[in-house]
Design a protein around this motif. Structure first.
Motif, mmCIF file in Angstrom:
data_model
loop_
_atom_site.group_PDB
_atom_site.id
_atom_site.type_symbol
_atom_site.label_atom_id
_atom_site.label_comp_id
_atom_site.label_asym_id
_atom_site.label_seq_id
_atom_site.Cartn_x
_atom_site.Cartn_y
_atom_site.Cartn_z
ATOM 1 N N GLY A 168 -5.455 -0.491 -4.587
ATOM 2 C CA GLY A 168 -4.251 -0.019 -3.917
ATOM 3 C C GLY A 168 -4.242 -0.357 -2.446
ATOM 4 N N ALA A 169 -5.377 -0.145 -1.771
ATOM 5 C CA ALA A 169 -5.473 -0.462 -0.344
ATOM 6 C C ALA A 169 -5.303 -1.960 -0.111
ATOM 7 N N LEU A 170 -5.898 -2.767 -0.981
ATOM 8 C CA LEU A 170 -5.781 -4.218 -0.847
ATOM 9 C C LEU A 170 -4.335 -4.672 -1.009
ATOM 10 N N VAL A 206 12.458 -3.186 5.206
ATOM 11 C CA VAL A 206 13.003 -2.684 3.943
ATOM 12 C C VAL A 206 12.450 -3.493 2.766
ATOM 13 N N ILE A 207 12.414 -4.814 2.916
ATOM 14 C CA ILE A 207 11.881 -5.666 1.855
ATOM 15 C C ILE A 207 10.414 -5.329 1.587
ATOM 16 N N SER A 208 9.648 -5.094 2.650
ATOM 17 C CA SER A 208 8.230 -4.762 2.495
ATOM 18 C C SER A 208 8.052 -3.444 1.753
ATOM 19 N N VAL A 209 8.876 -2.455 2.084
ATOM 20 C CA VAL A 209 8.797 -1.162 1.406
ATOM 21 C C VAL A 209 9.130 -1.311 -0.078
ATOM 22 N N LEU A 210 10.157 -2.082 -0.378
ATOM 23 C CA LEU A 210 10.524 -2.303 -1.779
ATOM 24 C C LEU A 210 9.414 -3.041 -2.525
ATOM 25 N N GLN A 211 8.830 -4.042 -1.860
ATOM 26 C CA GLN A 211 7.737 -4.796 -2.486
ATOM 27 C C GLN A 211 6.557 -3.896 -2.810
ATOM 28 N N LEU A 263 2.862 -1.176 -6.310
ATOM 29 C CA LEU A 263 2.030 -0.006 -6.572
ATOM 30 C C LEU A 263 2.489 0.718 -7.835
ATOM 31 N N GLY A 264 3.792 0.662 -8.108
ATOM 32 C CA GLY A 264 4.284 1.241 -9.351
ATOM 33 C C GLY A 264 3.727 0.530 -10.566
ATOM 34 N N ILE A 269 -0.217 0.535 -15.077
ATOM 35 C CA ILE A 269 -1.254 -0.176 -15.830
ATOM 36 C C ILE A 269 -2.604 0.530 -15.748
ATOM 37 N N GLY A 270 -2.977 0.922 -14.525
ATOM 38 C CA GLY A 270 -4.323 1.457 -14.328
ATOM 39 C C GLY A 270 -4.420 2.964 -14.239
#
Length: 239
Positions: A50-52, A102-107, A112-113, A118-119
């Protein structure tokens, strides 16, 4: 501010170089990390992954694109023209960086979702959000500071590389080895405390108060970078 942001959003998607290097490549790298997550988690667990992922987006999408954008707008005198309008300096800068933020937040939210689906979900979702916001605030402030010493979009490839790679290296160092040793050094480096915060939020097992204390080094970097940006930021190209 919204009019400036709307114009900048259009410019971002017209610039293929920025679109590929600042938006598509970080997303592709994140997909790679998630697909081969078993190779990267190791002792750090999903928290390290997650941090990576957070700092992959924060450095290459948010930080590098912010520097490139501001350098390009300075070079073509767009910053100078905007400053002659009624908009304040703060509104101009916020309007220019709002689209990539905004794009970074969406990415990062999408990536992370996917990792959570998955994990496994993070142990403390709210704390994870706090860590992401702190990391993004730090990298955005550092982007404004770096833009002050960047002469052109091409020069941004040079000026952003050391900090981008350095922050990713620090996030990996903290995520893999933890902070049982050299804690002060790791937490003092850019991204170190924020990485530990994200790891703690995802993996759990750490008291909330101990994790919240990690905001102090990250906010200190925000303060330092903002102060440097105020001193070094230029509205016109050097002659």
């Amino acid at each position: 501010m919204l009019a400036i942001a709307q114009s900048e959003f259009t410019q971002l998607f017209r610039n293929r170089a920025v679109l590929i290097s600042g938006l598509i490549m970080p997303a592709a790298a994140s997909v790679f990390f998630i697909y081969y997550r078993d190779m990267f988690t190791g002792a750090g667990g999903l928290g390290y992954m997650g941090a990576l992922l957070v700092f992959t987006i924060a450095t290459f999408t948010l930080y590098a694109t912010t520097v490139t954008t501001l350098a390009a707008r300075r070079q073509n005198l767009f910053l100078k023209r905007l400053r002659s309008t009624a908009a304040s300096d703060r509104v101009i800068v916020f309007g220019l960086v709002l689209p990539v933020a905004v794009i970074s937040v969406l990415q990062v939210g999408l990536i992370l979702g996917v990792l959570a689906s998955i994990g496994g979900a993070p142990a403390q979702t709210v704390l994870l959000l706090v860590g992401v916001v702190a990391a993004f605030a730090m990298m955005l402030a550092l982007g404004l500071a770096t833009a002050g010493v960047t002469n052109s979009p091409e020069h941004a490839q040079v000026t952003t590389l050391p900090l981008s790679l350095g922050v990713i290296a620090v996030a990996s160092w903290v995520g893999i080895t933890g902070t049982e040793s050299l804690a002060v050094v790791k937490r003092s480096l850019p991204g170190g405390a924020a990485s530990e915060l994200v790891v703690n939020a995802w993996n759990g097992g750490v008291p909330l108060t101990d994790s919240l204390l990690l905001l102090a080094p990250t906010l200190a970097w925000v303060f330092v970078a903002t102060a440097l940006a105020g001193r070094m930021f230029r509205w016109e190209p050097r002659r």
